[in-house]
Motif scaffolding. Structure first.
Motif, PDB file in Angstrom:
ATOM      1  N   UNK A  16       0.643  -1.120  -0.007  1.00  0.00           N
ATOM      2  CA  UNK A  16      -0.171   0.036  -0.401  1.00  0.00           C
ATOM      3  C   UNK A  16       0.647   0.699  -0.225  1.00  0.00           C
ATOM      4  N   UNK A  17       2.146   1.574   0.338  1.00  0.00           N
ATOM      5  CA  UNK A  17       2.848   2.796   0.939  1.00  0.00           C
ATOM      6  C   UNK A  17       3.588   2.680  -0.552  1.00  0.00           C
ATOM      7  N   UNK A  18       3.767   1.257  -1.410  1.00  0.00           N
ATOM      8  CA  UNK A  18       4.195   1.564  -2.562  1.00  0.00           C
ATOM      9  C   UNK A  18       3.216   2.169  -3.241  1.00  0.00           C
ATOM     10  N   UNK A  19       2.176   1.726  -3.893  1.00  0.00           N
ATOM     11  CA  UNK A  19       1.044   1.580  -4.614  1.00  0.00           C
ATOM     12  C   UNK A  19       0.555   3.664  -4.013  1.00  0.00           C
ATOM     13  N   UNK A  20       0.321   4.283  -3.103  1.00  0.00           N
ATOM     14  CA  UNK A  20       0.750   5.443  -2.610  1.00  0.00           C
ATOM     15  C   UNK A  20       1.579   6.159  -2.954  1.00  0.00           C
ATOM     16  N   UNK A  21       3.115   5.913  -3.031  1.00  0.00           N
ATOM     17  CA  UNK A  21       4.766   6.833  -3.624  1.00  0.00           C
ATOM     18  C   UNK A  21       4.439   6.917  -5.083  1.00  0.00           C
ATOM     19  N   UNK A  22       3.516   5.338  -5.809  1.00  0.00           N
ATOM     20  CA  UNK A  22       3.732   6.097  -7.116  1.00  0.00           C
ATOM     21  C   UNK A  22       2.468   6.943  -7.776  1.00  0.00           C
ATOM     22  N   UNK A  23       1.583   7.235  -6.473  1.00  0.00           N
ATOM     23  CA  UNK A  23       0.391   7.662  -7.082  1.00  0.00           C
ATOM     24  C   UNK A  23       0.952   9.042  -6.939  1.00  0.00           C
ATOM     25  N   UNK A  24       1.539   9.055  -5.584  1.00  0.00           N
ATOM     26  CA  UNK A  24       2.061  11.220  -5.655  1.00  0.00           C
ATOM     27  C   UNK A  24       2.681  11.041  -6.982  1.00  0.00           C
ATOM     28  N   UNK A  25       3.628  10.645  -7.121  1.00  0.00           N
ATOM     29  CA  UNK A  25       4.607  10.904  -7.940  1.00  0.00           C
ATOM     30  C   UNK A  25       3.724  11.077  -9.919  1.00  0.00           C
ATOM     31  N   UNK A  26       3.120  10.570 -10.055  1.00  0.00           N
ATOM     32  CA  UNK A  26       2.076  10.436 -11.080  1.00  0.00           C
ATOM     33  C   UNK A  26       1.598  12.224 -10.432  1.00  0.00           C
ATOM     34  N   UNK A  27       1.048  12.439 -10.040  1.00  0.00           N
ATOM     35  CA  UNK A  27       0.158  14.242  -9.637  1.00  0.00           C
ATOM     36  C   UNK A  27       1.812  14.666  -9.718  1.00  0.00           C
TER      37      UNK A  27
END
Length: 119
Positions: A100-111
């Motif tokens: 979940x932390x990895x996924x959240x990091x990916x979303x933040x990078x995309x934004x």
């Protein structure tokens, strides 16, 4: 209204088949509807309360606040994931948290990424 009626009514209101809660809590199929006296053993009441996210007092006595009916509703699959997570060993829970932390990091990078000007 007795404890069994409260549990069955809550499941009906939330569109949760009794077979799902019975399976998730480790009970035999038909266990809840087979409780003729309207009482549930305390250890099983605790499991049901955790699954339904309600208090044990509410199931046993009905004299506290009823389960929330407003707010975000979760699906049967989401309920089962929560139950599985709670039953999992600490090592698997930690792995799920890392995912979940990895996924959240990916979303933040995309934004945060600047728009592609070549488009």
């Amino acid at each position: 209204m007795n404890a069994v009626e409260r549990v069955i009514g809550t499941c009906k209101d939330r569109n949760i088949p009794l077979s799902h809660i019975e399976r998730a809590c480790g009970f035999s199929n038909g266990y809840l509807s087979g409780l003729k006296k309207g009482t549930i053993p305390y250890d099983r009441t605790v499991k049901i309360a955790e699954y339904l996210n309600v208090s044990v007092d509410w199931i046993l006595r009905g004299d506290t606040d009823p389960p929330p009916s407003e707010g975000p509703q979760i699906t049967k699959d989401e309920y089962e994931l929560i139950v599985l997570y709670r039953k999992s060993p600490e090592m698997l829970r930690d792995a799920a948290k890392r995912i979940l932390a990895y996924r959240k990091g990916l979303e933040e990078k995309t934004e945060a990424a600047p728009p592609d000007e070549s488009e």
